[in-house]
Design a protein around this motif. Sequence first.
Motif, PDB file in Angstrom:
ATOM      1  N   LEU A 101       0.854  -1.189   0.000  1.00 39.52           N
ATOM      2  CA  LEU A 101       0.000   0.000   0.000  1.00 39.52           C
ATOM      3  C   LEU A 101       0.890   1.239   0.000  1.00 39.52           C
ATOM      4  O   LEU A 101       1.956   1.250   0.618  1.00 39.52           O
ATOM      5  CB  LEU A 101      -0.897  -0.009   1.235  1.00 39.52           C
ATOM      6  N   ASN A 102       0.418   2.282  -0.684  1.00 37.91           N
ATOM      7  CA  ASN A 102       1.213   3.506  -0.767  1.00 37.91           C
ATOM      8  C   ASN A 102       1.151   4.269   0.559  1.00 37.91           C
ATOM      9  O   ASN A 102       0.069   4.606   1.024  1.00 37.91           O
ATOM     10  CB  ASN A 102       0.675   4.378  -1.903  1.00 37.91           C
ATOM     11  N   PRO A 103       2.332   4.527   1.175  1.00 37.72           N
ATOM     12  CA  PRO A 103       2.335   5.177   2.488  1.00 37.72           C
ATOM     13  C   PRO A 103       1.796   6.609   2.466  1.00 37.72           C
ATOM     14  O   PRO A 103       1.446   7.144   3.509  1.00 37.72           O
ATOM     15  CB  PRO A 103       3.818   5.171   2.887  1.00 37.72           C
ATOM     16  N   ALA A 104       1.710   7.213   1.291  1.00 38.89           N
ATOM     17  CA  ALA A 104       1.397   8.645   1.234  1.00 38.89           C
ATOM     18  C   ALA A 104      -0.097   8.949   1.128  1.00 38.89           C
ATOM     19  O   ALA A 104      -0.492  10.103   1.226  1.00 38.89           O
ATOM     20  CB  ALA A 104       2.133   9.280   0.064  1.00 38.89           C
ATOM     21  N   PHE A 105      -0.907   7.915   0.909  1.00 34.90           N
ATOM     22  CA  PHE A 105      -2.336   8.196   0.707  1.00 34.90           C
ATOM     23  C   PHE A 105      -3.203   7.405   1.681  1.00 34.90           C
ATOM     24  O   PHE A 105      -2.870   6.278   2.030  1.00 34.90           O
ATOM     25  CB  PHE A 105      -2.743   7.860  -0.731  1.00 34.90           C
ATOM     26  N   ASP A 109      -8.702   6.578  -0.247  1.00 31.02           N
ATOM     27  CA  ASP A 109      -8.263   7.066  -1.549  1.00 31.02           C
ATOM     28  C   ASP A 109      -7.745   5.915  -2.411  1.00 31.02           C
ATOM     29  O   ASP A 109      -8.091   5.798  -3.586  1.00 31.02           O
ATOM     30  CB  ASP A 109      -7.169   8.117  -1.345  1.00 31.02           C
ATOM     31  N   GLN A 110      -6.934   5.052  -1.803  1.00 29.90           N
ATOM     32  CA  GLN A 110      -6.340   3.952  -2.571  1.00 29.90           C
ATOM     33  C   GLN A 110      -7.379   2.920  -2.976  1.00 29.90           C
ATOM     34  O   GLN A 110      -7.267   2.289  -4.019  1.00 29.90           O
ATOM     35  CB  GLN A 110      -5.217   3.292  -1.766  1.00 29.90           C
ATOM     36  N   MET A 111      -8.399   2.752  -2.114  1.00 30.94           N
ATOM     37  CA  MET A 111      -9.424   1.759  -2.444  1.00 30.94           C
ATOM     38  C   MET A 111     -10.338   2.244  -3.555  1.00 30.94           C
ATOM     39  O   MET A 111     -10.805   1.464  -4.372  1.00 30.94           O
ATOM     40  CB  MET A 111     -10.257   1.438  -1.200  1.00 30.94           C
ATOM     41  N   GLU A 113      -9.785   4.764  -5.948  1.00 36.16           N
ATOM     42  CA  GLU A 113      -9.315   5.370  -7.202  1.00 36.16           C
ATOM     43  C   GLU A 113      -9.483   4.449  -8.414  1.00 36.16           C
ATOM     44  O   GLU A 113      -9.916   4.890  -9.475  1.00 36.16           O
ATOM     45  CB  GLU A 113      -7.863   5.861  -7.082  1.00 36.16           C
ATOM     46  N   ALA A 114      -9.142   3.141  -8.229  1.00 34.60           N
ATOM     47  CA  ALA A 114      -9.265   2.232  -9.363  1.00 34.60           C
ATOM     48  C   ALA A 114     -10.730   1.960  -9.684  1.00 34.60           C
ATOM     49  O   ALA A 114     -11.120   1.827 -10.847  1.00 34.60           O
ATOM     50  CB  ALA A 114      -8.542   0.924  -9.080  1.00 34.60           C
ATOM     51  N   TYR A 149      -4.052   6.026   7.335  1.00 31.83           N
ATOM     52  CA  TYR A 149      -2.935   5.714   6.446  1.00 31.83           C
ATOM     53  C   TYR A 149      -2.428   4.303   6.737  1.00 31.83           C
ATOM     54  O   TYR A 149      -2.601   3.801   7.858  1.00 31.83           O
ATOM     55  CB  TYR A 149      -1.816   6.728   6.662  1.00 31.83           C
ATOM     56  N   MET A 162      -6.050  -4.882   1.456  1.00 31.43           N
ATOM     57  CA  MET A 162      -5.655  -5.263   0.088  1.00 31.43           C
ATOM     58  C   MET A 162      -6.731  -6.132  -0.563  1.00 31.43           C
ATOM     59  O   MET A 162      -7.066  -5.966  -1.734  1.00 31.43           O
ATOM     60  CB  MET A 162      -4.324  -6.042   0.110  1.00 31.43           C
ATOM     61  N   MET A 165      -9.743  -4.107  -1.331  1.00 32.61           N
ATOM     62  CA  MET A 165      -9.453  -3.246  -2.478  1.00 32.61           C
ATOM     63  C   MET A 165      -9.554  -4.044  -3.777  1.00 32.61           C
ATOM     64  O   MET A 165     -10.090  -3.575  -4.772  1.00 32.61           O
ATOM     65  CB  MET A 165      -8.037  -2.682  -2.312  1.00 32.61           C
TER      66      MET A 165
ATOM     67  N   TYR B 203       4.236  -0.664  -3.838  1.00 28.16           N
ATOM     68  CA  TYR B 203       2.969   0.056  -3.996  1.00 28.16           C
ATOM     69  C   TYR B 203       2.755   0.530  -5.423  1.00 28.16           C
ATOM     70  O   TYR B 203       1.621   0.718  -5.850  1.00 28.16           O
ATOM     71  CB  TYR B 203       2.841   1.206  -2.990  1.00 28.16           C
ATOM     72  N   LYS B 210      -3.914  -2.546 -10.090  1.00 29.81           N
ATOM     73  CA  LYS B 210      -5.283  -2.046  -9.986  1.00 29.81           C
ATOM     74  C   LYS B 210      -5.807  -1.577 -11.334  1.00 29.81           C
ATOM     75  O   LYS B 210      -6.965  -1.218 -11.460  1.00 29.81           O
ATOM     76  CB  LYS B 210      -5.340  -0.867  -8.996  1.00 29.81           C
ATOM     77  N   LEU B 212      -4.651   1.127 -12.987  1.00 30.58           N
ATOM     78  CA  LEU B 212      -4.583   2.575 -13.185  1.00 30.58           C
ATOM     79  C   LEU B 212      -3.740   2.886 -14.415  1.00 30.58           C
ATOM     80  O   LEU B 212      -2.788   2.181 -14.718  1.00 30.58           O
ATOM     81  CB  LEU B 212      -3.945   3.236 -11.964  1.00 30.58           C
ATOM     82  N   ARG B 216      -1.147   8.032 -14.046  1.00 26.40           N
ATOM     83  CA  ARG B 216      -1.593   8.093 -12.647  1.00 26.40           C
ATOM     84  C   ARG B 216      -0.580   7.388 -11.742  1.00 26.40           C
ATOM     85  O   ARG B 216      -0.271   7.839 -10.646  1.00 26.40           O
ATOM     86  CB  ARG B 216      -2.960   7.419 -12.495  1.00 26.40           C
ATOM     87  N   ARG B 224       4.718  11.449  -5.721  1.00 27.16           N
ATOM     88  CA  ARG B 224       4.411  11.956  -4.384  1.00 27.16           C
ATOM     89  C   ARG B 224       5.480  11.507  -3.377  1.00 27.16           C
ATOM     90  O   ARG B 224       5.931  12.281  -2.542  1.00 27.16           O
ATOM     91  CB  ARG B 224       3.035  11.449  -3.975  1.00 27.16           C
ATOM     92  N   ASN B 225       5.888  10.248  -3.481  1.00 27.36           N
ATOM     93  CA  ASN B 225       6.895   9.735  -2.556  1.00 27.36           C
ATOM     94  C   ASN B 225       8.297  10.209  -2.919  1.00 27.36           C
ATOM     95  O   ASN B 225       9.146  10.375  -2.053  1.00 27.36           O
ATOM     96  CB  ASN B 225       6.848   8.208  -2.517  1.00 27.36           C
ATOM     97  N   LEU B 298       3.370  15.469   2.942  1.00 26.24           N
ATOM     98  CA  LEU B 298       3.718  14.506   1.894  1.00 26.24           C
ATOM     99  C   LEU B 298       3.825  13.091   2.445  1.00 26.24           C
ATOM    100  O   LEU B 298       3.407  12.134   1.819  1.00 26.24           O
ATOM    101  CB  LEU B 298       5.051  14.888   1.251  1.00 26.24           C
ATOM    102  N   PRO B 300       2.793  10.985   5.563  1.00 27.20           N
ATOM    103  CA  PRO B 300       2.002  10.956   6.800  1.00 27.20           C
ATOM    104  C   PRO B 300       2.706  10.225   7.944  1.00 27.20           C
ATOM    105  O   PRO B 300       2.366  10.441   9.097  1.00 27.20           O
ATOM    106  CB  PRO B 300       0.722  10.240   6.391  1.00 27.20           C
ATOM    107  N   ARG B 301       3.676   9.354   7.624  1.00 27.75           N
ATOM    108  CA  ARG B 301       4.337   8.613   8.692  1.00 27.75           C
ATOM    109  C   ARG B 301       5.125   9.535   9.614  1.00 27.75           C
ATOM    110  O   ARG B 301       5.377   9.223  10.759  1.00 27.75           O
ATOM    111  CB  ARG B 301       5.281   7.559   8.109  1.00 27.75           C
TER     112      ARG B 301
END
Lengths: 328, 305
Positions: A101-105, A109-111, A113-114, A149, A162, A165, B203, B210, B212, B216, B224-225, B298, B300-301
Amino acid sequence: MEPLLQVRDLKVDFKLRTNTLHAVRGMSFEVREGETLCIVGESGCGKSMTSLALMDLLPRAATRSVGAMRFGEVDLTDRRAVRRVRGNEMAMIFQEPMTALNPAFPIGDQMTEAYIHHTGATGSAARARAVEMLTEVGIASPEKRLGQYPHQLSGGLRQRVMIAMALMTSPKLLIADEPTTALDVTIQAQILRLLRDLQHRLGIAIVFITHDLGLVSRIADRIVVMYAGARVEEGSAAEIFGSPRHPYTQALIDCIPQPGKSERGAPLGTIPGVVPSLVGDVRGCAFRSRCPVAQPVCADAVPLRAEGGHLWACIHGAKKDETERAPA
Amino acid sequence: MPIYLAKRFGLAVLVAFCVSILAFALLRLQGNAAGALAGEGASAEDLAIIVETYGLDRPLIVQYASWLGDVLRGDFGTSYFFKSPVSDLIFDKIGNTVILAIMSLTIALAISIPLGVLAAVFSGSWIDRLCSLVSLLGQALPSFFLALCLVMLFAIKWRMLPASGADSWRHFILPAATLGYYITPPFMRLVRAGMIDALSNDYVRTARAKGLPAHRVILKHALRNALVPVVGLVTVQLGLLIGGSVVIESIFALDGLGYLAYQAIGYRDFPVLQAVVLLLSVVYVVLTLLSDIVNAWLDPRLRVS
């Protein structure tokens, strides 16, 4: 009935400086609607490459060639067609829920978007769907989770996310590449139960990739055993566990400790020798150097034997050879 | 999040405080402050007057407190050389420097982010090498040389842009382009490396699985990362740029802070120097605080620690 997924003679190669590494050497298999097919083999046998090849997700260095690869009506060798079904009718989950999973979102959002991309749904409809799916995989207070997150969730929860998703678009096929390997045993059991339960309720087919034959016995309808980039045996779970025909399958089964049956304190079973190098051509049976019943003819081409749906690639194992099969 | 910000803010205030002590000490640590102020060949009477005027006979802590009080009220003293209040001098010049810095940085990011992304997506191919070449050229060319070339082409030959001064936004284009291009390479390398790293992450594979579309996957999930370390570099570069670029400011007769500091050093103009040092340090502290905030957004961790 037409199988849902049909793969014939799949090859994945990596060009090295002077030679070629054949990671997958002519895999063929089928998946029927609603069934669980397990692909089992040791690390490096090409099972993950097989799954990535299906989704057109192979690393850039890899080249793929395939006799035929169909998903329902869709020709999976056509990259544009793959892009339509990928993440839509055909979804995938991976081994490492910590990094997948992307740590930034946020999860939500991740679930969504697709789902939005594939179905054109509105944001709020997609969020409603995400809440529904999180509930489906047994996550409590799903609305709250949407805003969280990945680092705020445990490994087991992330794998549930996952799965949720992957199920957003109601896929017909779920490819699960070692989805429980990175989890501890109790979580592993929960995730397996969840997958089995979802399959019964939603009727999705699952391709389950694992190195753990013990785990396979709990979920598989049919099993493909892979060795050195190729299928060595295929059959129903009953056939594989009840009357394994390939010496490699037999050896794998012997490695599973069984409560009550295995002797207490006895060393765990191992297969002597190492997996052969996949660089260059492999002639004859790839397992022969480790095989207890190898014959000189094993250095030549291997026959593919069949008994109904039960297939194996070995000179042994036909009815008349029954005595020869006894481990030496 | 609020705790994180409060911690960062507290740290920033502490650093600013330490810097003020250093800036104060700049003059005092010379040993004989009065001598330094008076310059060579000062008589004993001159020195006595200076000690009297500036209160140099008081305990250091008292001197510091009164100096800090003045500074907090915006009074940095009077320049020895320009004979006008230091705050007026700086106020006059800092605007030009800040505009130049922000324009340069914008240009650098506008070049380096697309180039870095392209180079990473096509890493190892001729596109990668071309992008690296374009950005490396910015580093290899001396900035004064590029400045002169730009002046020759755009100001003299084509008469499109003014060659010197700071009267309108058009005056800033050539110096900002020169500086911007000059600082592009580190940004481009960082974006490229960050993108290559991000693109190899699980990721990204999930995002592709997925279904995309590629843009995207690259521009949302990977970029972003990849941008997290870039924020830190923006801070450092912006700090450096606000510190002034003596060469570029003098070539384009763009009267900014860099040029002022350069003059102050030459004339041993301590009040100006003190003010510039203090100001730039505070700018750095504020920028670092800003970059912490942007990074927390940017990534969140970071918000928990």
